[in-house]
Design a protein around this motif. Sequence first.
Motif, PDB file in Angstrom:
ATOM      1  N   HIS A  32     -16.200 -32.124  18.942  1.00 16.49           N
ATOM      2  CA  HIS A  32     -16.486 -30.791  18.069  1.00 16.49           C
ATOM      3  C   HIS A  32     -17.696 -30.889  17.231  1.00 16.49           C
ATOM      4  N   GLN A  33     -17.303 -31.846  16.221  1.00 18.65           N
ATOM      5  CA  GLN A  33     -18.084 -32.405  15.315  1.00 18.65           C
ATOM      6  C   GLN A  33     -19.600 -32.622  15.823  1.00 18.65           C
ATOM      7  N   VAL A  34     -19.414 -33.440  16.870  1.00 16.54           N
ATOM      8  CA  VAL A  34     -20.781 -33.955  17.284  1.00 16.54           C
ATOM      9  C   VAL A  34     -21.663 -32.731  17.967  1.00 16.54           C
ATOM     10  N   CYS A  35     -20.904 -31.791  18.710  1.00 15.30           N
ATOM     11  CA  CYS A  35     -21.527 -30.351  19.042  1.00 15.30           C
ATOM     12  C   CYS A  35     -22.064 -29.837  17.805  1.00 15.30           C
ATOM     13  N   GLU A  36     -21.388 -29.728  16.805  1.00 14.19           N
ATOM     14  CA  GLU A  36     -21.719 -29.002  15.622  1.00 14.19           C
ATOM     15  C   GLU A  36     -23.086 -29.692  14.936  1.00 14.19           C
ATOM     16  N   SER A  37     -22.987 -31.013  15.035  1.00 13.00           N
ATOM     17  CA  SER A  37     -24.282 -31.824  14.526  1.00 13.00           C
ATOM     18  C   SER A  37     -25.408 -31.381  15.430  1.00 13.00           C
TER      19      SER A  37
END
Length: 561
Positions: A32-37
């Motif tokens: 999820h954090q990868v996608c946010e980045s």
Amino acid sequence: MTRPVTGRRVLWRAVTRNRRRLGAGTGLISLHQVCESLVPILIGVIVDQAIGPGDGGALLLWVAAMAALFTALTMCYRFGARQLMIAIADEAHTLRVEVASKILHPRGIRTDRRAGDLLTVAVNDTDNTSYLLDYVPRVAGAVTATAVSAVALLVIDVQLGLAVLIGTPVVLVALQAATPLITRRVAEQQELAGEATSLAANVVSGVRPLRGIGAEGAAARRYDEVSRRSLRAALRAARTQGGYLSASMSSGALLACGVAILAGWFALNGRITVGELITVIGLAQFLMEPIGLLAVVPGWVAEARASADRVAGVLDAEPLLPEGTEEVPGPSGLELRTLRYGPLDGVDLRVRPGEFVGVVPHRAADGEALVKILSGQVAPEEYEGGVLVGGAHLSRLAPADARRVMLVEPHLTDLFTGTVEENVTAGGPLDEAALEASAAGQVVSAHPDGLAHLVAERGASLSGGQRQRLALARALMARPPILVMHDPTTAVDAVTEHEIARGLRALRGTGELTTVVVTSSPALLAMTDRVVVLDGGRVAAEGTHADLAVTDDDYNRAVLR
């Protein structure tokens, strides 16, 4: 040799026994954090590849990619959070069961913590400890987001990437210096909060006796003192955590702003494109959250560690009583041989099987010490002499067998949330004779719902006399071979007390049921076979109630005042 239970081991065990859900949840939260980045990166790409050239087809393609990205990040968070919430709830429940099982173990535990403080450990500290399972994926996600953002910045410009890769560890290392102080302050706060909770529970449960002796003012002052100490500790912990949070958030914001300013300078010089500038500014704003999180997590972990230390203190507590392997060999008599403990100074007492004996202590402390030993709250090495049940030493009996044979009903007992019937039967069959002998039938008939009447926690919805009668009924329904009672009628009126005395005599005054009542109630003592008087920690007189009332002036003053 069994390894000691420490706070560190409690936390590590929480991680390892939830590793499957924790691993799945951490992986999904990191994704999820990868996608946010990737969101600000994709926006920059859209600006350079579609908006700048004015390519409508490319714009539609990249917007579709953005929609897919938002769908992925939403689903990753949803299913990741679900796994983690289940793990946290399971771990908190498991810890509560472990702590409760330890506290309620038949052999007891050696601890200085009072009942209220143990309750705080079983409820609050177990929850705080389980929250570590929330902090692990947060840290993993924040590290992942920072790493992805740093790589993107390196691709755009090496200096921007290095600013993040170097600046972030520097900020975190600088903030780590405050972690030990936070741990100490939080631990102090939790200890004093537990002490205040314990004292409050004791004061509330004993408010009627306190009013009876005019001691409510002293109790209130004592609670005020403990409460103020707890408040000061809470304020110190809050100030420390607040200062830490302020410094961490400021540091993260300054780092992100520095990166954004540097990117703006590079854009003005033509070193990076407009789309790349938008990406850098977006990543700089996005990085404030993971960097800030990495800065504050040590404070959260410190709180979890302090709670884990308190949980470990209970789980690692040694048993109070020896294991014991013997069974009661003979008829259920009770014998004290030269018993010395606290104010008791060599008590010798023999209660024959089936005998109904009253014990009158001139000092309240003598009766309390006697009941405390018989109820298994004192380790055998802490007192001298012997306590024999059915001819076997109490310390050598298996705890379960000792409790089956001898039930000690303390002066202050608790009722629990549920119906009247559930409280008095404790899961066993209803005994109408015991209900009437304890005058608890009057409590049942006083409420329209009868046995189905709901009782609040600790019996708060009932009067002191009603609570006392229900607790006595519960003890009588167990039909133990030996029943020891400590002031079972202090909260009832004189008429009811006489009814209870006659009921006790009728129910337990015949056959092989042995009964000991520690009291100064003349109504109860008049129903006994024999009365033993304790004075100065020793047996000072023996006889029937009628004989002692005539021959012993001290007995008269203590009982017939």
